[in-house]
Design a protein around this motif. Structure first.
Motif, PDB file in Angstrom:
ATOM      1  N   VAL A   1       0.859  -1.181   0.000  1.00  0.00           N
ATOM      2  CA  VAL A   1       0.000   0.000   0.000  1.00  0.00           C
ATOM      3  C   VAL A   1       0.893   1.227   0.000  1.00  0.00           C
ATOM      4  O   VAL A   1       1.848   1.310   0.768  1.00  0.00           O
ATOM      5  N   LEU A   2       0.563   2.169  -0.877  1.00  0.00           N
ATOM      6  CA  LEU A   2       1.303   3.420  -0.956  1.00  0.00           C
ATOM      7  C   LEU A   2       0.352   4.573  -0.658  1.00  0.00           C
ATOM      8  O   LEU A   2      -0.631   4.754  -1.376  1.00  0.00           O
ATOM      9  N   ILE A   3       0.619   5.303   0.400  1.00  0.00           N
ATOM     10  CA  ILE A   3      -0.093   6.556   0.666  1.00  0.00           C
ATOM     11  C   ILE A   3       0.715   7.582  -0.122  1.00  0.00           C
ATOM     12  O   ILE A   3       1.833   7.929   0.266  1.00  0.00           O
ATOM     13  N   THR A   4       0.191   8.033  -1.247  1.00  0.00           N
ATOM     14  CA  THR A   4       1.011   8.756  -2.224  1.00  0.00           C
ATOM     15  C   THR A   4       1.065  10.261  -2.041  1.00  0.00           C
ATOM     16  O   THR A   4       2.018  10.898  -2.491  1.00  0.00           O
ATOM     17  N   GLY A   5       0.054  10.843  -1.437  1.00  0.00           N
ATOM     18  CA  GLY A   5       0.050  12.288  -1.293  1.00  0.00           C
ATOM     19  C   GLY A   5      -1.230  12.775  -0.658  1.00  0.00           C
ATOM     20  O   GLY A   5      -2.040  11.992  -0.164  1.00  0.00           O
ATOM     21  N   ILE A   6      -1.388  14.092  -0.698  1.00  0.00           N
ATOM     22  CA  ILE A   6      -2.588  14.725  -0.162  1.00  0.00           C
ATOM     23  C   ILE A   6      -2.989  15.828  -1.132  1.00  0.00           C
ATOM     24  O   ILE A   6      -2.143  16.605  -1.584  1.00  0.00           O
ATOM     25  N   GLU A   7      -4.261  15.840  -1.497  1.00  0.00           N
ATOM     26  CA  GLU A   7      -4.793  16.840  -2.426  1.00  0.00           C
ATOM     27  C   GLU A   7      -6.044  17.449  -1.828  1.00  0.00           C
ATOM     28  O   GLU A   7      -7.011  16.735  -1.551  1.00  0.00           O
ATOM     29  N   GLU A   8      -6.006  18.760  -1.622  1.00  0.00           N
ATOM     30  CA  GLU A   8      -7.135  19.486  -1.052  1.00  0.00           C
ATOM     31  C   GLU A   8      -7.606  18.852   0.254  1.00  0.00           C
ATOM     32  O   GLU A   8      -8.799  18.690   0.499  1.00  0.00           O
ATOM     33  N   GLY A   9      -6.645  18.454   1.099  1.00  0.00           N
ATOM     34  CA  GLY A   9      -6.964  17.882   2.404  1.00  0.00           C
ATOM     35  C   GLY A   9      -7.354  16.423   2.386  1.00  0.00           C
ATOM     36  O   GLY A   9      -7.715  15.872   3.421  1.00  0.00           O
ATOM     37  N   VAL A  10      -7.296  15.779   1.227  1.00  0.00           N
ATOM     38  CA  VAL A  10      -7.691  14.370   1.100  1.00  0.00           C
ATOM     39  C   VAL A  10      -6.466  13.545   0.728  1.00  0.00           C
ATOM     40  O   VAL A  10      -5.820  13.803  -0.288  1.00  0.00           O
ATOM     41  N   TYR A  11      -6.172  12.554   1.565  1.00  0.00           N
ATOM     42  CA  TYR A  11      -5.042  11.670   1.265  1.00  0.00           C
ATOM     43  C   TYR A  11      -5.354  10.802   0.055  1.00  0.00           C
ATOM     44  O   TYR A  11      -6.497  10.373  -0.141  1.00  0.00           O
ATOM     45  N   GLN A  12      -4.329  10.538  -0.726  1.00  0.00           N
ATOM     46  CA  GLN A  12      -4.420   9.681  -1.908  1.00  0.00           C
ATOM     47  C   GLN A  12      -3.638   8.401  -1.621  1.00  0.00           C
ATOM     48  O   GLN A  12      -2.598   8.450  -0.955  1.00  0.00           O
ATOM     49  N   ALA A  13      -4.132   7.272  -2.126  1.00  0.00           N
ATOM     50  CA  ALA A  13      -3.440   6.005  -1.897  1.00  0.00           C
ATOM     51  C   ALA A  13      -3.595   5.098  -3.103  1.00  0.00           C
ATOM     52  O   ALA A  13      -4.465   5.306  -3.956  1.00  0.00           O
ATOM     53  N   ARG A  14      -2.736   4.076  -3.126  1.00  0.00           N
ATOM     54  CA  ARG A  14      -2.741   3.104  -4.215  1.00  0.00           C
ATOM     55  C   ARG A  14      -2.427   1.731  -3.654  1.00  0.00           C
ATOM     56  O   ARG A  14      -1.590   1.597  -2.765  1.00  0.00           O
ATOM     57  N   LEU A  15      -3.087   0.731  -4.192  1.00  0.00           N
ATOM     58  CA  LEU A  15      -2.707  -0.660  -3.968  1.00  0.00           C
ATOM     59  C   LEU A  15      -1.726  -0.996  -5.075  1.00  0.00           C
ATOM     60  O   LEU A  15      -2.061  -0.872  -6.255  1.00  0.00           O
TER      61      LEU A  15
ATOM     62  N   GLY B   1       2.618  -5.455  -7.985  1.00  0.00           N
ATOM     63  CA  GLY B   1       3.649  -5.578  -9.012  1.00  0.00           C
ATOM     64  C   GLY B   1       3.641  -4.350  -9.892  1.00  0.00           C
ATOM     65  O   GLY B   1       3.781  -3.233  -9.406  1.00  0.00           O
ATOM     66  N   ASP B   2       3.416  -4.546 -11.205  1.00  0.00           N
ATOM     67  CA  ASP B   2       3.379  -3.430 -12.148  1.00  0.00           C
ATOM     68  C   ASP B   2       2.018  -2.746 -12.204  1.00  0.00           C
ATOM     69  O   ASP B   2       1.867  -1.725 -12.862  1.00  0.00           O
ATOM     70  N   VAL B   3       1.030  -3.311 -11.528  1.00  0.00           N
ATOM     71  CA  VAL B   3      -0.333  -2.767 -11.549  1.00  0.00           C
ATOM     72  C   VAL B   3      -0.545  -1.913 -10.304  1.00  0.00           C
ATOM     73  O   VAL B   3      -0.244  -2.325  -9.191  1.00  0.00           O
ATOM     74  N   SER B   4      -1.077  -0.713 -10.515  1.00  0.00           N
ATOM     75  CA  SER B   4      -1.348   0.216  -9.431  1.00  0.00           C
ATOM     76  C   SER B   4      -2.823   0.600  -9.472  1.00  0.00           C
ATOM     77  O   SER B   4      -3.332   1.020 -10.509  1.00  0.00           O
ATOM     78  N   ILE B   5      -3.518   0.428  -8.335  1.00  0.00           N
ATOM     79  CA  ILE B   5      -4.963   0.681  -8.270  1.00  0.00           C
ATOM     80  C   ILE B   5      -5.229   1.824  -7.295  1.00  0.00           C
ATOM     81  O   ILE B   5      -4.838   1.759  -6.128  1.00  0.00           O
ATOM     82  N   ASP B   6      -5.894   2.875  -7.777  1.00  0.00           N
ATOM     83  CA  ASP B   6      -6.271   4.011  -6.946  1.00  0.00           C
ATOM     84  C   ASP B   6      -7.335   3.552  -5.950  1.00  0.00           C
ATOM     85  O   ASP B   6      -8.286   2.854  -6.323  1.00  0.00           O
ATOM     86  N   ALA B   7      -7.171   3.926  -4.683  1.00  0.00           N
ATOM     87  CA  ALA B   7      -8.140   3.542  -3.652  1.00  0.00           C
ATOM     88  C   ALA B   7      -8.027   4.490  -2.474  1.00  0.00           C
ATOM     89  O   ALA B   7      -7.046   5.228  -2.341  1.00  0.00           O
ATOM     90  N   ARG B   8      -9.017   4.462  -1.618  1.00  0.00           N
ATOM     91  CA  ARG B   8      -8.965   5.284  -0.407  1.00  0.00           C
ATOM     92  C   ARG B   8      -7.941   4.691   0.557  1.00  0.00           C
ATOM     93  O   ARG B   8      -7.818   3.460   0.666  1.00  0.00           O
ATOM     94  N   PRO B   9      -7.213   5.544   1.278  1.00  0.00           N
ATOM     95  CA  PRO B   9      -6.229   5.027   2.228  1.00  0.00           C
ATOM     96  C   PRO B   9      -6.830   4.059   3.246  1.00  0.00           C
ATOM     97  O   PRO B   9      -6.219   3.055   3.587  1.00  0.00           O
ATOM     98  N   SER B  10      -8.016   4.360   3.727  1.00  0.00           N
ATOM     99  CA  SER B  10      -8.630   3.492   4.735  1.00  0.00           C
ATOM    100  C   SER B  10      -8.899   2.093   4.190  1.00  0.00           C
ATOM    101  O   SER B  10      -8.669   1.093   4.881  1.00  0.00           O
ATOM    102  N   ASP B  11      -9.369   2.000   2.947  1.00  0.00           N
ATOM    103  CA  ASP B  11      -9.597   0.687   2.336  1.00  0.00           C
ATOM    104  C   ASP B  11      -8.279  -0.040   2.113  1.00  0.00           C
ATOM    105  O   ASP B  11      -8.171  -1.251   2.338  1.00  0.00           O
TER     106      ASP B  11
END
Length: 156
Positions: A75-89, A92-102
């Motif tokens: 899990v990568l917590i990648t950044g914060i945009e307008e007060g909302v954290y961004q994350a990715r599962l 391997g080579d596949v990256s899926i955008d998701a909420r940090p809590s999930d």
């Protein structure tokens, strides 16, 4: 990237959303992430090692992730945009955008590492020392005085 440990879920007050605390490995700074009550319950049950009688949503997600990527991911917590954290599962080579809590709820079930860029921790990390009651109280006071909007990116 730095590793993050899940410290737990905190409730500032009954009317405020729960806060997920992610502490840098080997450090004293935390990322406070405001999350929903359902996600907080899913994370808390994973931290307690509780196994539901029937799989819940995050258990289903974890089972599917194992089927898709048996060798694991992160899990990568990648950044914060307008007060909302961004994350990715990261699978391997596949990256899926998701909420940090999930992402965290799934990572705890799968024992996957959780990481974030050092720059993010430098930007929004909150210093907390274990075992120092006055500093813990100061952190609680900090949580009482802020909301998610206080973490908006100043450099969009």
């Amino acid at each position: 990237m730095i590793g993050l440990d899940v410290i737990g879920i905190r409730l500032v007050s009954p009317e405020d959303p729960p806060v997920l605390l992610l502490q840098e490995e080997g450090g004293t700074r935390c990322l406070p992430v405001w999350i929903g009550t359902q996600e907080a319950a899913a994370i808390a049950s994973a931290l307690e090692g509780e196994l539901p009688a029937r799989p819940m949503t995050h258990d289903l997600l974890a089972a599917l992730l194992v089927m898709i990527r048996p060798e694991g991911g992160e899990v990568l917590i990648t950044g914060i945009e307008e007060g909302v954290y961004q994350a990715r599962l990261q699978l391997g080579d596949v990256s899926i955008d998701a909420r940090p809590s999930d992402c965290v709820a799934a990572a705890l079930r799968l024992e996957w590492p959780i990481r974030c860029p050092r720059e993010l921790m430098d930007q929004v990390g909150v210093e907390v020392s274990e075992g120092a009651p006055d500093e813990v109280e100061a952190f609680k006071a900090f949580l009482d005085s802020v909301n998610a909007d206080d973490f908006e990116d100043e450099n969009p």
